[in-house]
Motif scaffolding. Structure first.
Motif, PDB file in Angstrom:
ATOM      1  N   LEU A 136      88.621  15.884  55.343  1.00  0.00           N
ATOM      2  CA  LEU A 136      89.019  16.369  53.725  1.00  0.00           C
ATOM      3  C   LEU A 136      90.387  14.834  53.256  1.00  0.00           C
ATOM      4  N   ILE A 137      90.446  14.555  53.666  1.00  0.00           N
ATOM      5  CA  ILE A 137      90.855  12.990  53.330  1.00  0.00           C
ATOM      6  C   ILE A 137      90.228  12.319  52.696  1.00  0.00           C
ATOM      7  N   THR A 138      88.803  11.832  53.748  1.00  0.00           N
ATOM      8  CA  THR A 138      87.169  10.771  53.299  1.00  0.00           C
ATOM      9  C   THR A 138      87.332  11.897  52.283  1.00  0.00           C
ATOM     10  N   LEU A 139      86.606  13.297  51.737  1.00  0.00           N
ATOM     11  CA  LEU A 139      86.404  13.543  50.769  1.00  0.00           C
ATOM     12  C   LEU A 139      87.145  13.279  49.394  1.00  0.00           C
ATOM     13  N   VAL A 140      88.455  13.626  49.233  1.00  0.00           N
ATOM     14  CA  VAL A 140      89.865  13.187  48.506  1.00  0.00           C
ATOM     15  C   VAL A 140      89.641  11.851  48.227  1.00  0.00           C
ATOM     16  N   ILE A 141      89.883  11.163  48.857  1.00  0.00           N
ATOM     17  CA  ILE A 141      89.355   9.184  48.538  1.00  0.00           C
ATOM     18  C   ILE A 141      88.023   8.809  47.365  1.00  0.00           C
ATOM     19  N   VAL A 142      86.811   9.764  48.246  1.00  0.00           N
ATOM     20  CA  VAL A 142      85.600   9.578  47.355  1.00  0.00           C
ATOM     21  C   VAL A 142      85.724   9.907  46.232  1.00  0.00           C
ATOM     22  N   LEU A 201      89.218  16.938  38.875  1.00  0.00           N
ATOM     23  CA  LEU A 201      90.306  17.998  39.771  1.00  0.00           C
ATOM     24  C   LEU A 201      89.325  18.774  40.352  1.00  0.00           C
ATOM     25  N   PRO A 202      88.798  19.972  39.891  1.00  0.00           N
ATOM     26  CA  PRO A 202      88.537  20.920  40.653  1.00  0.00           C
ATOM     27  C   PRO A 202      87.212  20.347  42.409  1.00  0.00           C
ATOM     28  N   LEU A 203      86.988  18.826  41.797  1.00  0.00           N
ATOM     29  CA  LEU A 203      86.418  18.836  42.969  1.00  0.00           C
ATOM     30  C   LEU A 203      87.227  18.206  43.924  1.00  0.00           C
ATOM     31  N   VAL A 204      87.726  18.204  43.511  1.00  0.00           N
ATOM     32  CA  VAL A 204      89.433  17.808  44.225  1.00  0.00           C
ATOM     33  C   VAL A 204      90.244  18.750  44.942  1.00  0.00           C
ATOM     34  N   LEU A 205      90.488  19.841  44.448  1.00  0.00           N
ATOM     35  CA  LEU A 205      91.374  20.825  45.239  1.00  0.00           C
ATOM     36  C   LEU A 205      90.427  21.408  45.642  1.00  0.00           C
ATOM     37  N   ALA A 206      89.026  22.002  45.422  1.00  0.00           N
ATOM     38  CA  ALA A 206      88.185  22.633  46.454  1.00  0.00           C
ATOM     39  C   ALA A 206      88.399  22.490  48.399  1.00  0.00           C
ATOM     40  N   PRO A 207      87.941  21.143  47.965  1.00  0.00           N
ATOM     41  CA  PRO A 207      88.133  20.896  49.783  1.00  0.00           C
ATOM     42  C   PRO A 207      89.516  20.491  50.214  1.00  0.00           C
ATOM     43  N   ILE A 208      90.311  20.631  49.380  1.00  0.00           N
ATOM     44  CA  ILE A 208      91.849  21.126  49.723  1.00  0.00           C
ATOM     45  C   ILE A 208      92.108  22.726  50.465  1.00  0.00           C
ATOM     46  N   LEU A 209      91.703  23.094  49.834  1.00  0.00           N
ATOM     47  CA  LEU A 209      92.540  25.358  49.826  1.00  0.00           C
ATOM     48  C   LEU A 209      90.465  24.269  51.064  1.00  0.00           C
ATOM     49  N   ILE A 210      89.426  25.192  51.139  1.00  0.00           N
ATOM     50  CA  ILE A 210      88.902  24.629  52.577  1.00  0.00           C
ATOM     51  C   ILE A 210      88.819  24.520  53.592  1.00  0.00           C
ATOM     52  N   PHE A 211      89.084  23.466  54.020  1.00  0.00           N
ATOM     53  CA  PHE A 211      89.732  22.217  55.086  1.00  0.00           C
ATOM     54  C   PHE A 211      91.661  22.515  54.965  1.00  0.00           C
ATOM     55  N   GLY A 212      91.586  23.204  54.491  1.00  0.00           N
ATOM     56  CA  GLY A 212      93.215  23.193  54.335  1.00  0.00           C
ATOM     57  C   GLY A 212      93.500  24.654  55.377  1.00  0.00           C
ATOM     58  N   ARG A 213      92.861  25.965  54.974  1.00  0.00           N
ATOM     59  CA  ARG A 213      92.386  26.928  55.556  1.00  0.00           C
ATOM     60  C   ARG A 213      92.522  26.766  56.721  1.00  0.00           C
ATOM     61  N   ARG A 214      91.180  26.256  57.510  1.00  0.00           N
ATOM     62  CA  ARG A 214      90.674  25.647  58.472  1.00  0.00           C
ATOM     63  C   ARG A 214      91.892  25.338  59.243  1.00  0.00           C
ATOM     64  N   GLU A 232      97.202  15.038  53.383  1.00  0.00           N
ATOM     65  CA  GLU A 232      97.588  14.034  54.073  1.00  0.00           C
ATOM     66  C   GLU A 232      98.739  15.184  55.074  1.00  0.00           C
ATOM     67  N   VAL A 233      99.506  15.311  53.578  1.00  0.00           N
ATOM     68  CA  VAL A 233     100.690  15.965  53.691  1.00  0.00           C
ATOM     69  C   VAL A 233     100.396  17.259  54.482  1.00  0.00           C
ATOM     70  N   ILE A 234      99.603  18.022  53.588  1.00  0.00           N
ATOM     71  CA  ILE A 234      99.293  19.423  53.575  1.00  0.00           C
ATOM     72  C   ILE A 234      98.671  19.684  54.676  1.00  0.00           C
ATOM     73  N   GLY A 235      98.229  18.512  55.978  1.00  0.00           N
ATOM     74  CA  GLY A 235      97.491  19.007  57.114  1.00  0.00           C
ATOM     75  C   GLY A 235      99.083  18.502  58.162  1.00  0.00           C
ATOM     76  N   GLU A 236     100.368  18.225  57.696  1.00  0.00           N
ATOM     77  CA  GLU A 236     101.409  18.351  58.348  1.00  0.00           C
ATOM     78  C   GLU A 236     102.346  19.578  57.836  1.00  0.00           C
ATOM     79  N   LEU A 237     102.371  19.956  56.677  1.00  0.00           N
ATOM     80  CA  LEU A 237     102.612  21.331  56.292  1.00  0.00           C
ATOM     81  C   LEU A 237     101.659  22.686  56.886  1.00  0.00           C
ATOM     82  N   GLN A 238     100.415  22.763  57.107  1.00  0.00           N
ATOM     83  CA  GLN A 238      99.596  23.903  57.836  1.00  0.00           C
ATOM     84  C   GLN A 238     100.229  23.717  59.626  1.00  0.00           C
ATOM     85  N   ARG A 239     100.652  22.266  60.314  1.00  0.00           N
ATOM     86  CA  ARG A 239     100.603  22.475  62.000  1.00  0.00           C
ATOM     87  C   ARG A 239     102.254  23.214  61.745  1.00  0.00           C
TER      88      ARG A 239
END
Length: 597
Positions: A251-257, A175-188, A303-310
């Motif tokens: 973001l999506i690629t890292l989450v899937i992997v 889980l932490p490995l998944v959440l980290a890229p979500i937070l990092i890439f989500g900000r960008r 994926e949805v977080i990207g839409e929410l950011q927009r």
């Protein structure tokens, strides 16, 4: 995660919540349906476990029938819940966006004209359409997916622990490995989303501006340059969107992997436990099902977080419009209400004013002028003298920096702007006509007017004859800005509109400038009856149209330089004498006058 959002994004979230709040019962119903469908989906894992362990493994038709029956009941419940959730969520999305558009538009049409000096109307239009459409997609779809998959993640992890704590620990470690890229890439993504919306607005603004002036574009053969400039604008929008898409793709690629990699490790460990007899096959099947649910939910969330950011960027841009303040407001205390019909007496006392976009120069500088009720006063002077600015101040589009204006002895700042403006009828140099019928355009200032009153106003303005010759008469539809009419025809419709309003004060700004000689003569014939019992201010560069005014005020560089009749000013004021010489004398006389000045 909300705490990590900036103050601007928290304001955007509060904006969305504010518009959803009136429909709390529909939102509660959608949330209940969402919880039910998520619960049913998660319950299917236990159905699969029973189906495998008690149906397949026992080879019992009775137990298999029971398991299949339970599974089908869950499917029916899921279908009903999904229908309810989809309908309510989509309804809320459409309803909220309709409310947002209406509130933003209602706010914009009351903002003072100075606001539009610094904000392009085409960009505002983009915010009102493109940004609200994005919000509708998010509120009516993406937000529901976010909540549903959030519940699936939480519920799935709980059931994973219940099913097999050992295997679940593998998922928890990931889980932490998944959440980290979500937070990092989500900000960008959030930053790039705002930039992307701005670039899209630039594209819309350029299209609106260019197509709105298409005759000028083609008259100057400017298409080639416009193609190049539009290409640059489009490419900038594409480049920003490409960067945003790249961040979301990573973001999506890292989450899937990471998620599916954890599932693969878990399957290996679980498979070894099944071989060793430590867990049943159905238990492993249920665990795999929950793992896929959690993994899929995480992927959807990314994926949805990207839409929410927009959407956060779009909501932020809309919130900026709603926060724009109208500096022309009714007084909080000491408000005066005007009678139904004022006398029309005006006093301008030591006015000084500069436009917000040009704060370094005064458009009006120390202007004092008294206008009697029923008087016809002409304002003349070279371009840039401040004549039209006087109208802006009288209509209280702006307030002067110094001095005051009084209407029947009452300062305008003690009056509601709507109360002030009903006392004026304006015919501008470039008359504004709107998409709709000729009748609707004439009735614009007085919606309650009858067709007979509309016809009478058109007759006085000498517009009736050309209207009757049109295909559908008064019901003929006009294009944007009166496209298809001549300048003189547009001006006569504007005069008919002002006549119909029947205001006690008439403002004519070069009202006959677009008319041919015959039409101007007809209008001049009608003006005496139009001005009767009205205070009239006339701006005109052609002095022939104002020779018969009661008084003429000569302005230059925002100052009043002389007041008098035509005959008096020709003798006493050099500026007016020069203007008169240029228009009433031949070219040689004009040159002589200029040489002697």
């Amino acid at each position: 995660m909300i705490l990590m959002l900036s103050a601007r994004h928290r304001r955007a979230i509060r904006l969305s919540v504010r518009f959803i709040a009136p429909y709390r019962w529909q939102a509660l119903g959608a949330l209940l349906a969402l919880v039910v469908t998520a619960g049913i989906t998660l319950s299917m894992g236990q159905g699969i476990r029973l189906l495998v362990d008690q149906g397949f493994m026992t080879r019992s038709p009775h137990l298999l029938n029971q398991s299949i029956g339970l599974f089908l009941m869950l499917v029916v419940g899921l279908a009903i819940g999904t229908f309810t959730r989809f309908y309510l969520v989509s309804w809320i999305g459409e309803r909220c966006v309709a409310d947002i558009r209406r509130q933003v538009f209602n706010h914009l049409i009351y903002l003072h004209p100075g606001f539009y000096e610094n904000n392009r109307s085409s960009e505002i239009q983009s915010r009102l359409t493109a940004d609200t459409t994005l919000l509708q997609t998010v509120i009516g779809s993406s937000l529901s997916l976010f909540l549903r998959n959030g519940l699936m993640v939480i519920g799935g992890i709980v059931l994973l622990f219940i099913t097999n704590p050992k295997l679940t620990s593998i998922v928890v470690v990931a889980l932490p490995l998944v959440l980290a890229p979500i937070l990092i890439f989500g900000r960008r993504v959030r930053s790039l989303s705002r930039q992307s919306q701005d670039r899209i607005a630039d594209v819309g603004s350029y299209v609106s501006e260019t197509l709105g002036q298409i005759k000028t574009v083609q008259a100057y053969n400017h298409q080639g340059q416009d193609e190049q400039r539009f290409a640059v604008t489009v490419e900038q929008a594409f480049d920003t969107a490409r960067k945003r898409i790249l961040q979301r793709a990573w973001l999506i690629t890292l989450v899937i992997v990471l998620v599916l990699g954890a599932v693969g490790v878990m399957l290996w460990v679980g498979g070894m436990d099944v071989i060793a007899g430590r867990i049943s096959t159905g238990e492993l099947a249920a665990f795999v099902f929950y793992s896929l649910i959690v993994g899929g939910a995480f992927g959807t969330l990314s994926e949805v977080i990207g839409e929410l950011q927009r959407a956060a960027g779009a909501a932020e841009r809309i919130a900026e419009l709603l926060r724009s303040e109208n500096i022309i407001q009714p007084p909080v205390t000491g408000r005066v209400t005007l009678p139904d019909r004022v006398r029309g007496e005006l006093q301008l006392e030591e006015l000084r004013f500069c436009y917000p976009s040009r704060p370094e120069s005064y458009a009006i500088d120390g202007l004092s002028l008294a206008i009697k009720a029923g008087e016809t006063l002409a304002l003349v002077g070279p371009s840039g003298a401040g004549k039209s600015t006087v109208y802006d101040l009288l209509l209280r589009f702006y307030d002067p920096a110094q001095g005051r204006i009084l209407l029947d002895g009452v300062p305008l700042t003690r009056l509601d702007p709507l109360d002030v403006r009903r006392c004026f009828a304006l015919v501008s140099q470039a008359p504004a006509l709107f998409f709709g019928s000729i009748e609707e355009n004439i009735r614009y200032g007085k919606p309650s007017a009858t067709l007979e009153q509309v016809r009478e106003a058109a007759k006085i303005a000498y517009a009736h004859d050309f209207i009757e010759q049109m295909p559908n008469g008064y019901q003929t539809h006009l294009g944007d800005g009166g496209l298809g009419l001549s300048g003189g025809q547009r001006q006569r419709l504007a005069i008919a509109r002002a006549l119909l309003v029947d205001a006690p004060i008439l403002l004519l700004d070069e009202a006959t400038s677009a008319l041919d000689a015959q039409s101007e003569h007809l209008i001049q014939q009608a003006l005496p009856s139009l001005m009767k019992n009205r205070t009239t201010l006339v701006i005109a560069h052609r002095l022939a149209t104002v020779k018969n005014a009661d008084r003429i005020a000569v302005m230059d560089q925002g100052r009043l330089v002389a007041v008098g009749t035509h005959q008096e000013l020709v003798v006493s004021n050099p500026l007016y004498a020069r203007l008169a010489a240029l228009q009433f004398s031949d070219g040689q006389t004009a040159l002589t006058d200029q040489a002697t000045d």
